[in-house]
Scaffold this motif. Structure first.
Motif, short mmCIF file in Angstrom:
data_model
loop_
_atom_site.label_atom_id
_atom_site.label_comp_id
_atom_site.label_asym_id
_atom_site.label_seq_id
_atom_site.Cartn_x
_atom_site.Cartn_y
_atom_site.Cartn_z
N VAL A 296 45.37 29.11 43.55
CA VAL A 296 44.20 29.49 44.35
C VAL A 296 42.92 28.96 43.72
N ASN A 297 42.83 29.07 42.39
CA ASN A 297 41.64 28.57 41.69
C ASN A 297 41.54 27.06 41.80
N LEU A 298 42.66 26.36 41.64
CA LEU A 298 42.66 24.89 41.75
C LEU A 298 42.31 24.44 43.16
N ALA A 299 42.59 25.31 44.14
CA ALA A 299 42.25 24.99 45.53
C ALA A 299 40.77 25.19 45.83
N GLY A 300 40.03 25.69 44.83
CA GLY A 300 38.58 25.83 44.99
C GLY A 300 38.09 27.23 45.27
N VAL A 301 39.00 28.20 45.29
CA VAL A 301 38.60 29.59 45.52
C VAL A 301 38.29 30.24 44.18
N GLU A 302 37.00 30.47 43.90
CA GLU A 302 36.60 31.01 42.60
C GLU A 302 35.93 32.37 42.73
N ARG A 303 36.22 33.08 43.80
CA ARG A 303 35.61 34.40 44.00
C ARG A 303 36.11 35.39 42.96
N LEU A 304 35.19 36.16 42.41
CA LEU A 304 35.52 37.12 41.36
C LEU A 304 36.46 38.21 41.86
N ASP A 305 36.23 38.70 43.09
CA ASP A 305 37.08 39.78 43.60
C ASP A 305 38.52 39.32 43.80
N VAL A 306 38.70 38.08 44.21
CA VAL A 306 40.05 37.54 44.38
C VAL A 306 40.76 37.44 43.02
N MET A 307 40.05 36.93 42.02
CA MET A 307 40.64 36.79 40.68
C MET A 307 41.04 38.14 40.11
N ILE A 308 40.15 39.14 40.21
CA ILE A 308 40.43 40.46 39.65
C ILE A 308 41.60 41.11 40.38
N ALA A 309 41.65 40.97 41.70
CA ALA A 309 42.74 41.59 42.48
C ALA A 309 44.09 40.99 42.12
N MET A 310 44.16 39.67 41.97
CA MET A 310 45.43 39.03 41.65
C MET A 310 45.86 39.33 40.22
N MET A 311 44.91 39.40 39.31
CA MET A 311 45.24 39.79 37.94
C MET A 311 45.72 41.24 37.90
N PHE A 312 45.14 42.09 38.72
CA PHE A 312 45.54 43.50 38.79
C PHE A 312 47.02 43.61 39.11
N ILE A 313 47.48 42.82 40.09
CA ILE A 313 48.89 42.85 40.47
C ILE A 313 49.76 42.24 39.38
N GLY A 314 49.33 41.08 38.86
CA GLY A 314 50.12 40.40 37.82
C GLY A 314 50.28 41.22 36.57
N TYR A 315 49.20 41.84 36.11
CA TYR A 315 49.29 42.65 34.89
C TYR A 315 50.06 43.95 35.13
N GLY A 316 50.16 44.38 36.40
CA GLY A 316 51.02 45.51 36.71
C GLY A 316 52.48 45.17 36.41
N PHE A 317 52.93 43.99 36.85
CA PHE A 317 54.28 43.55 36.52
C PHE A 317 54.46 43.42 35.01
N LEU A 318 53.44 42.92 34.32
CA LEU A 318 53.54 42.76 32.87
C LEU A 318 53.72 44.11 32.18
N GLY A 319 53.18 45.18 32.79
CA GLY A 319 53.35 46.51 32.23
C GLY A 319 54.79 46.97 32.18
N LEU A 320 55.66 46.35 32.98
CA LEU A 320 57.09 46.64 32.91
C LEU A 320 57.80 45.72 31.91
N VAL A 321 57.27 44.54 31.71
CA VAL A 321 57.92 43.56 30.84
C VAL A 321 57.80 43.93 29.36
N VAL A 322 56.59 44.30 28.92
CA VAL A 322 56.34 44.47 27.48
C VAL A 322 57.14 45.62 26.85
N PRO A 323 57.10 46.85 27.39
CA PRO A 323 57.86 47.91 26.73
C PRO A 323 59.37 47.71 26.78
#
Length: 401
Positions: A296-323
């Protein structure tokens, strides 16, 4: 001294959080420190990287020592060293002194990173260990959720040096908690066969254990994506997107809350599906979301809300991986849990420091280098999971859980 399941998680989580507290409170201060000490962005980031390198190096010592002398003595030493170095950081006259003192502070902080994991393995295995580890992470979440906000308030009202006085107080409270609320979980009779020679032999065993190393590096590259965010997010969100330190701390806390909140389902999900299947599922979701964020970023979409929302989902999955990967890595090494926890922590933090260094070199003031580091780490974690867990869907670890 008898401690409840949740009580143990509370004590271990608070002790584990003291070191990260010194990272997370510090993040909103990075631009201010550069201005105050007349230092470049790279020099200020070096003070953060020095802390991470010390966390990695120190763990490889604390782990075997905790097997030899018990869990509490290394914690006492580490907390005292951390407190003394924190006072030095608060008084640092220039960036070079601050970098050195941050390294020493990290050497003290890493005791609280490695020993609590060994305590978890002393007390439990399988599903119970996963449950305790996730509860520990719930308490641990106080740091990434509240520390940046607390740090931003201190920085705006008193100045960046007050952050180090605050973590000094946290270390003193940690010493009180250690003395009054945590029993020794490695009794003297279990230390008899632990020595420098046995520690070196144990490291040899672990370094030849490909399954152990694979699990460690799944977690390492998962955590590294968060390290890339740690090192760059304050510059990107404050300088590039124009957030205030307080607004930045709220944005940072959102991703941390996702990571920690989802991790609390680890115990129930591992009991139902098994630890291995849970890791396989979570790492796919994590890598897919972070790769999509980069696209999405490489496609030119640099909106802050989009970045934070996608990181929110990604780091949610990471919360299951680490422990889950931490529990699986330590599962078969209970006799050398301190050493195994130390090697795991060292490899994870060294990996994180390398990723931080690479993203720091590529930093151009925009979000893209940071996002590339996050996505690259996620992809590597996925590859390690595919290789390490192939054919392990019904392993004895999963059955035990």
């Amino acid at each position: 001294m008898k401690t409840s399941f949740f009580g143990t998680a509370l004590v271990l989580g608070l002790l584990s959080a003291i070191g990260p507290f010194a990272i997370d409170m510090y993040l909103p201060a990075l631009p201010s420190i550069g201005q105050s000490l007349g230092a470049s962005m790279g020099a200020v980031q070096a003070s953060l990287m020095a802390f991470f390198i010390a966390l990695g190096i120190g763990q490889i010592i604390y782990g075997p020592v905790s097997d030899m002398v018990g869990r509490k003595a290394p914690l006492y030493f580490g907390l005292v060293l951390f407190a003394v170095a924190s006072v030095g950081c608060a008084l640092a006259p220039d960036i070079h002194t601050l970098v050195v003192l941050r390294f020493i502070q990290g050497l003290g902080a890493c005791a609280g990173m490695v020993v609590p994991r060994a305590v978890v393995r002393d007390l439990h295995t399988g599903h119970d260990a996963a449950r305790l580890m996730s509860l520990l992470m719930l308490v641990f979440s106080v740091s990434p959720i509240l520390a940046p906000l607390a740090g931003s308030v201190l920085i705006e009202t008193v100045g960046w040096r007050s952050v180090f006085w605050a973590v000094t107080v946290a270390a003193v409270l940690g010493l009180i908690l250690l003395a009054t609320s945590l029993p020794e979980t490695r009794p003297a009779e279990e230390r008899v066969n632990s020595s420098v020679g046995s520690a070196l032999a144990a490291y040899g065993v672990l370094l030849r254990d490909k399954h152990f190393l694979g699990l460690v590096f799944i977690g390492a590259f998962g955590i590294s994506s968060f390290f890339a965010y740690l090192a760059n997010s304050s510059f990107v969100l404050i300088d590039h997107y124009g957030l205030t330190p307080r607004q930045y701390s709220i944005a940072f806390a959102a991703n941390a809350a996702s990571f920690i909140g989802i991790s609390q389902f680890t115990g129930k999900l591992s009991a139902k599906f098994g630890l291995v299947r849970l890791v396989k599922f979570a790492v796919v979701g994590y890598a897919a979301m972070m790769t999509l964020l980069l696209a999405v970023n490489l496609a030119g979409v640099e909106r802050l809300d989009v970045m934070i929302a996608m990181m929110f989902i990604g780091y949610g999955f990471l919360g299951l991986v680490v422990p889950t990967t931490a529990v699986l890595a330590l599962e078969e090494h209970g006799e050398i849990a301190g050493t195994a926890s130390a090697l795991m922590g060292t490899l994870q933090f060294v990996t994180g420091a390398v990723v931080m260094a690479v993203t720091g070199v590529l930093a151009d003031g925009t979000a893209r280098p940071m996002i590339a580091g996050i996505a690259g780490s996620a992809i590597v974690a996925f590859v390690f999971a595919r290789i390490t867990l192939r054919g392990h869907g019904h392993s004895k670890e999963a059955q035990h859980a």
